[in-house]
Design a protein around this motif. Structure first.
Motif, PDB file in Angstrom:
ATOM      1  N   ARG A  74      41.487  55.411  40.659  1.00 23.65           N
ATOM      2  CA  ARG A  74      41.470  53.996  41.067  1.00 23.65           C
ATOM      3  C   ARG A  74      40.049  53.422  40.989  1.00 23.65           C
ATOM      4  O   ARG A  74      39.819  52.340  40.436  1.00 23.65           O
ATOM      5  CB  ARG A  74      42.016  53.870  42.486  1.00 23.65           C
ATOM      6  CG  ARG A  74      42.098  52.441  43.007  1.00 23.65           C
ATOM      7  CD  ARG A  74      42.554  52.410  44.458  1.00 23.65           C
ATOM      8  NE  ARG A  74      43.842  53.085  44.631  1.00 23.65           N
ATOM      9  CZ  ARG A  74      43.996  54.263  45.228  1.00 23.65           C
ATOM     10  NH1 ARG A  74      42.948  54.917  45.716  1.00 23.65           N
ATOM     11  NH2 ARG A  74      45.202  54.791  45.347  1.00 23.65           N
ATOM     12  N   ASP A  75      39.097  54.172  41.527  1.00 25.94           N
ATOM     13  CA  ASP A  75      37.714  53.697  41.544  1.00 25.94           C
ATOM     14  C   ASP A  75      37.121  53.636  40.140  1.00 25.94           C
ATOM     15  O   ASP A  75      36.341  52.721  39.836  1.00 25.94           O
ATOM     16  CB  ASP A  75      36.861  54.612  42.430  1.00 25.94           C
ATOM     17  CG  ASP A  75      37.251  54.554  43.900  1.00 25.94           C
ATOM     18  OD1 ASP A  75      37.974  53.604  44.280  1.00 25.94           O
ATOM     19  OD2 ASP A  75      36.839  55.453  44.659  1.00 25.94           O
ATOM     20  N   ALA A  77      38.753  53.021  37.320  1.00 25.47           N
ATOM     21  CA  ALA A  77      39.308  51.838  36.653  1.00 25.47           C
ATOM     22  C   ALA A  77      38.611  50.567  37.137  1.00 25.47           C
ATOM     23  O   ALA A  77      38.217  49.714  36.328  1.00 25.47           O
ATOM     24  CB  ALA A  77      40.809  51.755  36.924  1.00 25.47           C
ATOM     25  N   ARG A  78      38.442  50.461  38.447  1.00 21.28           N
ATOM     26  CA  ARG A  78      37.818  49.261  39.009  1.00 21.28           C
ATOM     27  C   ARG A  78      36.337  49.163  38.623  1.00 21.28           C
ATOM     28  O   ARG A  78      35.841  48.087  38.283  1.00 21.28           O
ATOM     29  CB  ARG A  78      37.967  49.278  40.534  1.00 21.28           C
ATOM     30  CG  ARG A  78      37.470  48.008  41.212  1.00 21.28           C
ATOM     31  CD  ARG A  78      37.555  48.116  42.719  1.00 21.28           C
ATOM     32  NE  ARG A  78      38.924  48.229  43.189  1.00 21.28           N
ATOM     33  CZ  ARG A  78      39.393  49.249  43.895  1.00 21.28           C
ATOM     34  NH1 ARG A  78      38.607  50.268  44.198  1.00 21.28           N
ATOM     35  NH2 ARG A  78      40.647  49.269  44.294  1.00 21.28           N
ATOM     36  N   ARG A  79      35.637  50.287  38.662  1.00 25.04           N
ATOM     37  CA  ARG A  79      34.200  50.282  38.375  1.00 25.04           C
ATOM     38  C   ARG A  79      33.911  49.794  36.954  1.00 25.04           C
ATOM     39  O   ARG A  79      32.981  49.021  36.723  1.00 25.04           O
ATOM     40  CB  ARG A  79      33.626  51.684  38.559  1.00 25.04           C
ATOM     41  CG  ARG A  79      32.133  51.795  38.251  1.00 25.04           C
ATOM     42  CD  ARG A  79      31.622  53.214  38.442  1.00 25.04           C
ATOM     43  NE  ARG A  79      31.930  53.696  39.779  1.00 25.04           N
ATOM     44  CZ  ARG A  79      32.778  54.689  40.037  1.00 25.04           C
ATOM     45  NH1 ARG A  79      33.412  55.302  39.040  1.00 25.04           N
ATOM     46  NH2 ARG A  79      33.005  55.074  41.264  1.00 25.04           N
ATOM     47  N   GLY A  81      36.226  48.238  34.943  1.00 25.18           N
ATOM     48  CA  GLY A  81      37.058  47.111  34.543  1.00 25.18           C
ATOM     49  C   GLY A  81      37.962  47.439  33.383  1.00 25.18           C
ATOM     50  O   GLY A  81      38.141  46.620  32.467  1.00 25.18           O
ATOM     51  N   CYS A  83      41.648  49.913  32.006  1.00 27.14           N
ATOM     52  CA  CYS A  83      42.868  50.630  32.369  1.00 27.14           C
ATOM     53  C   CYS A  83      42.605  52.126  32.211  1.00 27.14           C
ATOM     54  O   CYS A  83      42.144  52.565  31.159  1.00 27.14           O
ATOM     55  CB  CYS A  83      44.014  50.195  31.459  1.00 27.14           C
ATOM     56  SG  CYS A  83      45.584  51.038  31.757  1.00 27.14           S
ATOM     57  N   TYR A 106      46.122  53.156  36.344  1.00 28.87           N
ATOM     58  CA  TYR A 106      45.499  52.120  37.157  1.00 28.87           C
ATOM     59  C   TYR A 106      44.928  51.033  36.254  1.00 28.87           C
ATOM     60  O   TYR A 106      44.332  51.322  35.214  1.00 28.87           O
ATOM     61  CB  TYR A 106      44.387  52.700  38.027  1.00 28.87           C
ATOM     62  CG  TYR A 106      44.913  53.659  39.066  1.00 28.87           C
ATOM     63  CD1 TYR A 106      45.282  53.222  40.335  1.00 28.87           C
ATOM     64  CD2 TYR A 106      45.080  55.006  38.760  1.00 28.87           C
ATOM     65  CE1 TYR A 106      45.789  54.099  41.277  1.00 28.87           C
ATOM     66  CE2 TYR A 106      45.595  55.891  39.700  1.00 28.87           C
ATOM     67  CZ  TYR A 106      45.941  55.426  40.950  1.00 28.87           C
ATOM     68  OH  TYR A 106      46.459  56.294  41.886  1.00 28.87           O
ATOM     69  N   ALA A 108      42.577  47.390  35.553  1.00 35.12           N
ATOM     70  CA  ALA A 108      41.158  47.073  35.700  1.00 35.12           C
ATOM     71  C   ALA A 108      40.775  46.639  37.108  1.00 35.12           C
ATOM     72  O   ALA A 108      39.612  46.738  37.502  1.00 35.12           O
ATOM     73  CB  ALA A 108      40.777  45.984  34.699  1.00 35.12           C
ATOM     74  N   ASP A 109      41.751  46.167  37.884  1.00 36.44           N
ATOM     75  CA  ASP A 109      41.482  45.763  39.267  1.00 36.44           C
ATOM     76  C   ASP A 109      41.704  46.910  40.253  1.00 36.44           C
ATOM     77  O   ASP A 109      41.570  46.722  41.468  1.00 36.44           O
ATOM     78  CB  ASP A 109      42.357  44.571  39.652  1.00 36.44           C
ATOM     79  CG  ASP A 109      43.850  44.853  39.504  1.00 36.44           C
ATOM     80  OD1 ASP A 109      44.215  45.982  39.094  1.00 36.44           O
ATOM     81  OD2 ASP A 109      44.654  43.944  39.789  1.00 36.44           O
ATOM     82  N   GLY A 110      42.034  48.087  39.744  1.00 35.49           N
ATOM     83  CA  GLY A 110      42.257  49.236  40.604  1.00 35.49           C
ATOM     84  C   GLY A 110      43.681  49.371  41.125  1.00 35.49           C
ATOM     85  O   GLY A 110      43.994  50.338  41.823  1.00 35.49           O
ATOM     86  N   GLU A 111      44.545  48.427  40.785  1.00 36.57           N
ATOM     87  CA  GLU A 111      45.940  48.511  41.222  1.00 36.57           C
ATOM     88  C   GLU A 111      46.721  49.478  40.331  1.00 36.57           C
ATOM     89  O   GLU A 111      46.505  49.528  39.117  1.00 36.57           O
ATOM     90  CB  GLU A 111      46.599  47.128  41.171  1.00 36.57           C
ATOM     91  CG  GLU A 111      46.036  46.145  42.183  1.00 36.57           C
ATOM     92  CD  GLU A 111      46.243  46.608  43.609  1.00 36.57           C
ATOM     93  OE1 GLU A 111      47.375  47.001  43.967  1.00 36.57           O
ATOM     94  OE2 GLU A 111      45.251  46.605  44.379  1.00 36.57           O
TER      95      GLU A 111
END
Length: 269
Positions: A74-75, A77-79, A81, A83, A106, A108-111
């Motif tokens: 999750r982190d 993907a978010r870090r 930006g 998939c 996951y 780009a927003d971590g969802e």
């Protein structure tokens, strides 16, 4: 699917029994792929742990939605930006002493976008080389398709590659992702030809991130992580060792192949 080409990447690893060390390597390679412009990055099967002790995966299993391995994906993907398709990790199963071998995706927003539990469990015996995934893994039962930056994407894992009916059940796809830890024996014989067949018959791209090399346990995996286009051409490949394979998925290429050879429309069974 976007109308323009999308860069995607397969991460190749040689994972061992040290989870923290494996995660450090995975983090470095995800960052490398993201820096190369990949909007989707896929890890190999067993990316957090590959051990001679088949029960080790049971000891690090996580509840669905909670745990450091899921936090890592999750982190990441978010870090960056992007998939992230999390190869496979062990999630708690219904049967005692077993896990689900699960691919988590996951955005780009971590969802979380998708979860797929490996359906076909590998069994192999040749001389002293033996594998029986069913001893520690509980099989899934449901095909999974989701919308990725590369379009309509079907999830599969390793031994699933040998069962074309799984991919037919997914319907028309733009991309198949298949994380794997193919043995050297079976990989040398069948890996590339089966991946190319799945791309050709489904007229879509296939991204196959793999374990590739000699592991601390002595096990040798085939590697050859690759991206294949809808005509069956290998666009990029890494034979062995940790690294990334980066190439583009082009919707115009899918359309051109399907227009010139409309095999999907010619199906009658």
């Amino acid at each position: 699917m976007t109308a323009t080409p999308v860069r995607i990447a397969a991460v190749q690893m040689v994972s061992g029994p040290d989870v923290d060390a494996n995660l450090r390597v995975a983090a470095e390679l995800i960052a490398e792929a993201a820096a190369a412009g990949a909007r989707l990055v896929a890890l190999p099967e067993y990316f957090p742990l590959l051990s001679a002790d088949e029960t080790a995966k049971v000891r690090i299993r996580e509840r669905d939605g909670d745990g450091p391995l899921q936090d890592f994906l999750r982190d990441s993907a978010r870090r960056h930006g992007i998939c992230v398709v999390g190869g496979t990790l062990p999630l708690a199963a219904g049967a005692a002493g077993k896990v689900r071998n699960s691919t988590l995706v996951y955005g780009a927003d971590g969802e979380r976008l998708a979860r797929y539990d490996k359906i076909h469990l590998f069994g192999f015996r040749k001389g002293e080389e033996r594998y029986d995934e069913a001893a520690t893994i509980e099989a899934g039962s449901t095909p999974v398709v989701f919308d990725s930056p590369a379009g309509r994407t079907g999830l599969s894992v390793c031994y699933d590659l040998r069962f074309p009916e799984l991919f037919r059940a997914m319907g028309e796809l733009d991309l198949i992702i298949l994380p794997a830890a193919f043995t050297h024996t079976t990989g040398q014989a069948h890996w590339e030809v089966l991946l190319r067949a799945r791309a050709i018959e489904n007229q879509c791209y296939v991204l196959a991130p793999a374990q590739g090399g000699r592991h601390p346990s002595g096990r040798v995996t085939w590697g050859h992580s690759m991206l294949i286009d809808p005509w069956g051409e290998v666009l990029a490949c890494r034979a062995e060792g940790p690294g990334v394979v980066v190439a583009e998925v082009d919707p115009a290429r899918i359309a051109a192949v399907r227009a010139s050879l409309p095999a999907l429309r010619h199906r009658c069974l």
